[in-house]
Scaffold this active site. Structure first.
Site, mmCIF file in Angstrom:
data_model
loop_
_atom_site.group_PDB
_atom_site.id
_atom_site.type_symbol
_atom_site.label_atom_id
_atom_site.label_comp_id
_atom_site.label_asym_id
_atom_site.label_seq_id
_atom_site.Cartn_x
_atom_site.Cartn_y
_atom_site.Cartn_z
ATOM 1 N N ASN A 49 -6.832 6.914 -6.653
ATOM 2 C CA ASN A 49 -5.505 6.316 -6.590
ATOM 3 C C ASN A 49 -5.312 5.433 -7.841
ATOM 4 O O ASN A 49 -6.047 4.458 -8.025
ATOM 5 C CB ASN A 49 -5.415 5.486 -5.297
ATOM 6 C CG ASN A 49 -4.068 4.816 -5.141
ATOM 7 O OD1 ASN A 49 -3.516 4.312 -6.110
ATOM 8 N ND2 ASN A 49 -3.550 4.794 -3.941
ATOM 9 N N HIS A 55 -3.023 0.980 -9.382
ATOM 10 C CA HIS A 55 -3.241 -0.348 -9.953
ATOM 11 C C HIS A 55 -3.371 -0.346 -11.472
ATOM 12 O O HIS A 55 -3.373 -1.407 -12.092
ATOM 13 C CB HIS A 55 -4.384 -1.042 -9.232
ATOM 14 C CG HIS A 55 -3.990 -1.289 -7.802
ATOM 15 N ND1 HIS A 55 -2.913 -2.087 -7.480
ATOM 16 C CD2 HIS A 55 -4.439 -0.767 -6.639
ATOM 17 C CE1 HIS A 55 -2.756 -2.075 -6.165
ATOM 18 N NE2 HIS A 55 -3.659 -1.280 -5.632
ATOM 19 N N ARG A 82 3.790 -6.843 -17.009
ATOM 20 C CA ARG A 82 4.430 -7.225 -18.260
ATOM 21 C C ARG A 82 5.741 -6.484 -18.524
ATOM 22 O O ARG A 82 6.416 -6.737 -19.513
ATOM 23 C CB ARG A 82 3.468 -6.941 -19.424
ATOM 24 C CG ARG A 82 2.456 -8.032 -19.647
ATOM 25 C CD ARG A 82 3.147 -9.292 -20.186
ATOM 26 N NE ARG A 82 2.258 -10.419 -20.196
ATOM 27 C CZ ARG A 82 1.487 -10.759 -21.228
ATOM 28 N NH1 ARG A 82 1.497 -10.048 -22.319
ATOM 29 N NH2 ARG A 82 0.715 -11.807 -21.150
ATOM 30 N N HIS A 136 1.065 6.006 -4.837
ATOM 31 C CA HIS A 136 1.954 5.535 -3.774
ATOM 32 C C HIS A 136 3.241 5.065 -4.419
ATOM 33 O O HIS A 136 3.263 4.050 -5.112
ATOM 34 C CB HIS A 136 1.262 4.389 -3.021
ATOM 35 C CG HIS A 136 2.034 3.879 -1.844
ATOM 36 N ND1 HIS A 136 1.542 2.913 -1.001
ATOM 37 C CD2 HIS A 136 3.263 4.189 -1.359
ATOM 38 C CE1 HIS A 136 2.427 2.656 -0.055
ATOM 39 N NE2 HIS A 136 3.487 3.409 -0.255
ATOM 40 N N ARG A 189 6.164 3.220 -3.882
ATOM 41 C CA ARG A 189 6.689 2.285 -2.893
ATOM 42 C C ARG A 189 8.187 2.119 -3.060
ATOM 43 O O ARG A 189 8.730 2.277 -4.158
ATOM 44 C CB ARG A 189 5.996 0.922 -3.029
ATOM 45 C CG ARG A 189 4.520 0.948 -2.710
ATOM 46 C CD ARG A 189 3.946 -0.454 -2.726
ATOM 47 N NE ARG A 189 4.361 -1.195 -1.559
ATOM 48 C CZ ARG A 189 3.591 -1.400 -0.487
ATOM 49 N NH1 ARG A 189 2.351 -0.944 -0.456
ATOM 50 N NH2 ARG A 189 4.050 -2.061 0.554
ATOM 51 N N ARG A 234 6.886 -1.377 -7.059
ATOM 52 C CA ARG A 234 6.135 -2.511 -7.641
ATOM 53 C C ARG A 234 5.039 -2.042 -8.589
ATOM 54 O O ARG A 234 4.588 -2.799 -9.421
ATOM 55 C CB ARG A 234 5.549 -3.392 -6.546
ATOM 56 C CG ARG A 234 4.451 -2.728 -5.750
ATOM 57 C CD ARG A 234 3.783 -3.710 -4.813
ATOM 58 N NE ARG A 234 4.656 -4.038 -3.682
ATOM 59 C CZ ARG A 234 4.188 -4.514 -2.528
ATOM 60 N NH1 ARG A 234 2.905 -4.751 -2.383
ATOM 61 N NH2 ARG A 234 5.001 -4.762 -1.530
ATOM 62 N N GLU A 284 1.647 9.450 -1.810
ATOM 63 C CA GLU A 284 1.747 8.592 -0.629
ATOM 64 C C GLU A 284 3.144 8.015 -0.603
ATOM 65 O O GLU A 284 3.637 7.525 -1.624
ATOM 66 C CB GLU A 284 0.757 7.435 -0.718
ATOM 67 C CG GLU A 284 -0.678 7.819 -0.593
ATOM 68 C CD GLU A 284 -1.569 6.589 -0.781
ATOM 69 O OE1 GLU A 284 -1.069 5.472 -0.976
ATOM 70 O OE2 GLU A 284 -2.783 6.779 -0.751
ATOM 71 N N THR A 326 -0.962 -1.631 1.948
ATOM 72 C CA THR A 326 -0.668 -0.996 3.231
ATOM 73 C C THR A 326 -1.519 -1.633 4.335
ATOM 74 O O THR A 326 -2.742 -1.637 4.257
ATOM 75 C CB THR A 326 -0.978 0.512 3.146
ATOM 76 O OG1 THR A 326 -0.418 1.012 1.943
ATOM 77 C CG2 THR A 326 -0.395 1.251 4.325
ATOM 78 N N GLU A 343 -5.631 10.957 7.318
ATOM 79 C CA GLU A 343 -6.438 10.047 6.512
ATOM 80 C C GLU A 343 -6.726 8.821 7.370
ATOM 81 O O GLU A 343 -5.807 8.083 7.753
ATOM 82 C CB GLU A 343 -5.708 9.634 5.225
ATOM 83 C CG GLU A 343 -6.561 8.686 4.382
ATOM 84 C CD GLU A 343 -5.895 8.281 3.074
ATOM 85 O OE1 GLU A 343 -4.968 8.972 2.611
ATOM 86 O OE2 GLU A 343 -6.316 7.251 2.518
ATOM 87 N N HIS A 378 -8.909 3.369 1.893
ATOM 88 C CA HIS A 378 -8.432 1.986 1.876
ATOM 89 C C HIS A 378 -9.600 1.009 1.886
ATOM 90 O O HIS A 378 -10.416 1.006 2.797
ATOM 91 C CB HIS A 378 -7.479 1.644 3.024
ATOM 92 C CG HIS A 378 -6.506 0.580 2.603
ATOM 93 N ND1 HIS A 378 -6.828 -0.744 2.617
ATOM 94 C CD2 HIS A 378 -5.254 0.671 2.103
ATOM 95 C CE1 HIS A 378 -5.797 -1.432 2.144
ATOM 96 N NE2 HIS A 378 -4.831 -0.605 1.825
ATOM 97 N N GLY A 379 -9.653 0.216 0.825
ATOM 98 C CA GLY A 379 -10.654 -0.840 0.746
ATOM 99 C C GLY A 379 -12.054 -0.345 0.431
ATOM 100 O O GLY A 379 -13.007 -1.114 0.534
ATOM 101 N N HIS A 402 -8.132 0.617 -5.648
ATOM 102 C CA HIS A 402 -8.212 -0.729 -6.198
ATOM 103 C C HIS A 402 -9.582 -1.062 -6.779
ATOM 104 O O HIS A 402 -9.684 -1.499 -7.939
ATOM 105 C CB HIS A 402 -7.817 -1.748 -5.114
ATOM 106 C CG HIS A 402 -7.724 -3.141 -5.611
ATOM 107 N ND1 HIS A 402 -8.748 -4.040 -5.482
ATOM 108 C CD2 HIS A 402 -6.737 -3.782 -6.273
ATOM 109 C CE1 HIS A 402 -8.392 -5.190 -6.028
ATOM 110 N NE2 HIS A 402 -7.172 -5.061 -6.516
#
Ligand code: PXP
Length: 244
Positions: A8, A11, A19, A44, A46, A50, A71, A102, A152, A191-192, A215
């Site tokens: 993913n 990030h 910036r 993702h 969103r 963002r 996603e 999420t 998932e 996730h995580g 991430h």
């Protein structure tokens, strides 16, 4: 079978958006991930844009040579974009504007009728759908009922737990339920996940065939480079598989 690693790259876009410039480009990151052996690229889009923006999804559709997993929230706006861009997979996720990332899985049980319509429309366009859900048998059954080909499992509680055993057991029970009741369903997780917790997950939940990691992998890439980070995660996953 080798567990697939989908990276993913959201990030990388977070850093760009901080910036409001045009670098670093998640498209460049995706190329490096694929060269380093990633089996797919996940983004993702969103509602508030963002990190990933519409241009990223369109360009990635042109450039990703492996698998593009989009996603998105189950909204009409996102459905329209998916039908236009045609990713290889759509993963439906819950989305709240105020959340940092999420939180929790999608409530498929509570939104059966609406999700069934969306899965059918995407399916008619040749786009399979995955449901990002908590490790819960009722959510798994409902996902299959509405036509999902993939689930998932949300690993956030496992990742955040001080004693992860109980959360691992939930994931093990859910994945076993999926394999027993729905043998054609593909079980993914994410996730995580980090270099420290991914190995045990792979070792103890052998039904998982695909992981989405973002991430921590991108954070690691800041120090050692994207290709080395992907290779390190690949190694951790392979190590988990070899210890089964
Ligand atoms: N899977 C889903 C459905 C997600 O929403 C996310 C976060 O965007 C991930 C996987 C990746 O999670 P992380 O960035 O914590 O690795």
């Amino acid at each position: 079978m080798r567990v697939a690693l989908q990276v993913n790259v959201d990030h990388v876009a977070t850093l760009r958006q901080a910036r409001g410039v045009d670098y670093p480009d998640p498209v460049h990151a995706a190329v490096l991930c694929e060269l380093a052996g990633a089996d797919g690229i996940t983004v993702h889009l969103r509602e508030d844009r963002r990190h990933i923006v519409d241009r990223d999804v369109r360009v990635l559709r042109e450039t990703v040579k492996s698998v593009l997993n989009l996603e998105m929230a189950a909204t009409d706006e996102m459905k329209g974009i998916a039908l236009e861009v045609k990713p290889d997979l759509v993963t439906l996720v819950p989305e709240k504007r105020e959340e940092r990332t999420t939180e929790g899985g999608l409530d498929v049980v509570g939104a059966r009728a609406r999700l069934q319509g969306m899965v059918a429309e995407l399916g008619e366009a040749g786009i399979p759908v995955s449901m990002f859900i908590d490790p819960d048998a009722a959510q798994i059954d409902a996902s299959v009922e509405v036509g999902a080909r993939v689930i998932e499992l949300h690993t956030g509680d496992y990742a955040n737990a001080s004693d992860p055993r109980a959360e691992l057991e939930k994931l093990m029970a859910a994945a076993a339920h999926a394999a027993e009741r729905h043998p054609t369903l593909r079980v993914a997780a994410g996730h995580g996940l980090t270099l420290l917790n991914v190995g045990d997950l792979v070792r103890l939940v052998p039904e998982i065939v695909e992981l989405n990691i973002g991430h921590a992998l991108v954070a690691d890439a800041v120090f050692r480079g994207m290709e080395a980070s992907v290779a390190a995660y690949r190694h951790a996953i392979d190590d988990g598989e070899s210890r089964r």
